[in-house]
Design a protein around this motif. Structure first.
Motif: not given
Lengths: 142, 405
Positions: B288-300
């Protein structure tokens, strides 16, 4: 009217509704209709606490029959309280203790009574049965 | 910019009908849905890698041990901890807090000491401390919350004393979404050598967390609110503190030598991980962490800010609707009440319309009391939510109002 026939009557009433919207509108109407309790009874002593809504319940024993009055801060809960009282109030303790409340399942409101629902209804039924049980025991002792 | 359409396609649970309406899932403050990569990771573990870790010499055990320890490193990097041994696996936030409360109090709390929490805490960050106070004859001190839902920092400063032994405060309120000034809270506490635990249950999924920059002593969170499975959570603790704390639970895995005369305990992080851990959960959390990191926390964060602003603007237009928590420093959570409709009534009808919101006191009865409320309706947005879903919430609320008013 016996418990069974009041319950059957309610089941029949609910059969008229085609949609959940009609059903809930009816429950809301009942909730608004239910007389409720005077503020003097809306205190800790009569409170059945749920984490979603609260129910207040009083019981009276007259001529071998138990009479309930109740109220809730939420209208839908109050509507269902209305149905429960219509079925159970004015019956003998034994009839109340023995009744299984299956009519709620038949009218599709069972989800409101799941122990996790926490709207106070499940605890209210327990309390109603407890009152009936106490009066039943008292009668036997006489 | 997030590709929301693609993101939504990766969350299978979002695509279902509830009471004949397409599900709108806004109960993300309670738990988030899981992306395919997480579900597949857990399944892959049980299909191919399942074995008990750390003790076996056989191939599978060594593989599973490696993946489990890699997961620890992924979590370490995600919150920028100094060392992977500062990452302790737990069942979740609640267990993490109980661990710290129990172990910390054994050694550092005595009669007359004080523990500071705030009026906006989740019960999980109140009750363990309250129990410790009862056991030790210590006192629980409570920082007040202002009308806009933010912390009364003056009240906090007043409560700090030479008797304060630890401060436990939430990063983001689970009720209002208000973000606390935790860096300032930590700085002030450290000025008096007091350690701080941050409840990050709502924090990690909404904002970048850097435990070294924050300089917090403990940071705790759950996997299931971070798109990972239930039953896995994290306790981050500074090595210096974790070394000083006695074990929480005892048993296998956490020991070095056992005889009937004496037991010596294992090193960090294993000292705090008694028994067989939730390996599948840890791997799911890492995925899950790899998934959201790939999306980008700033963009989230940027997308969630848009949802928050849009939701606040749209909901504010509704008659007799009042938002609880109006501070301008908030995560994408909107708690509201109707002046004329009970939250249970509204929640029941919204559910019939396919909208999952949370109603009630949100395990935060003291905060409800503070605002004189019996409960609220909470819409907590995740990055897979959309403005169209907020429009659906608004139109559904209008239907609710027609039914009751």
């Amino acid at each position: 009217m016996s418990i069974e026939s009041s319950a059957a009557e309610i089941v029949e009433e609910f059969e008229m509704f085609d949609t959940w919207l009609d059903k809930y509108n009816y429950i809301i109407e009942l909730g608004q209709e239910l007389e409720g309790l005077d503020s003097q009874f809306k205190e800790q002593k009569y409170l059945i606490s749920g984490c979603q809504s609260q129910v207040w319940l009083t019981a009276e024993f007259n001529d071998g029959k138990v009479y309930f009055k109740a109220d809730s801060d939420a209208i839908i809960t109050k509507g269902i309280v209305y149905l429960l009282i219509r079925v159970l109030s004015g019956n003998t303790p034994t009839a109340i203790v023995d009744y299984d409340l299956s009519f709620l399942e038949k009218i599709g409101l069972k989800e409101h009574l799941s122990p996790t629902r926490s709207n106070g209804l499940n605890s209210m039924i327990k309390q109603i049965k407890l009152y009936a049980l106490v009066y039943q025991t008292k009668e036997k002792q006489r | 910019m997030l590709d929301i359409k693609k993101i939504r396609s990766e969350f299978p649970a979002l695509h279902q009908m509830v009471h004949d309406s397409p599900l709108v899932y806004f109960d993300n403050g309670a738990t988030t849905q899981k992306p395919d990569v997480v579900i597949e990771r857990v399944q892959h573990y049980y299909e191919n890698e399942n074995s008990n870790i750390h003790r076996g010499v056989h191939y599978l055990s060594q593989e599973a041990t490696s993946r489990h320890e890699e997961a620890r490193v992924i979590i370490q990097k995600f919150i920028n901890a100094a060392d992977s041994k500062e990452i302790i696996f737990t069942k979740g936030t609640t267990e993490s807090i109980n661990l710290v409360a129990s172990s910390f109090s054994k050694k550092f709390i005595s009669e007359g000491d004080e523990i500071i929490v705030t009026e906006m805490e989740h019960h999980a960050n109140i009750v363990p401390w309250q129990q410790v106070c009862e056991e030790k004859g210590a006192h629980l001190k409570v920082v007040a919350v202002l009308e806009d839902g933010s912390l009364d920092m003056e009240s906090y400063k007043m409560l700090l004393s030479d008797r304060t032994k630890i401060i436990a405060v939430t990063h983001i309120s689970n009720v209002t979404g208000v973000i606390n000034p935790i860096k300032e809270i930590i700085e002030l506490a450290h000025g008096q050598n007091i350690p701080v635990l941050i409840d990050g249950a709502q924090g990690v999924s909404h904002t970048k967390v850097d435990v070294q920059e924050l300089d917090c002593d403990f940071y705790v969170f759950s996997g299931h609110k971070l798109f990972a499975p239930m039953g896995i959570g994290v306790l981050y603790g500074k090595e210096s503190w974790l070394e000083k704390l006695p074990p929480y639970q005892t048993g296998g895995e956490m020991i070095k030598n056992v005889s009937f005369e004496r037991t010596t305990f294992n090193e960090l992080p294993f000292k705090f991980e008694a028994g067989t851990p939730n390996v599948g959960g840890a791997l799911g959390l890492a995925a899950a962490i790899e998934y959201i990191t790939a999306i980008g926390i700033e963009d989230i964060e940027a997308h969630e800010k848009e949802l928050l602003d849009y939701g606040t603007q749209q909901l504010s237009k509704i008659e007799n609707l009042r938002i609880i928590g109006t501070s301008d420093n908030k995560a994408s959570v909107i708690s509201f009440i109707f002046e004329d409709i009970h939250h249970y009534d509204a929640g029941t009808i919204l559910d019939q319309l396919g909208i999952a919101v949370r109603t009630g006191n949100h395990c935060a009865q003291p905060l409800m009391k503070r605002f004189g409320l019996s409960g609220t309706i909470r819409a907590a947005f995740a990055f897979y939510n959309t403005k169209e879903e907020i429009d659906k919430l608004v139109s559904s609320i209008n239907r609710v109002r027609k039914m009751f008013i």
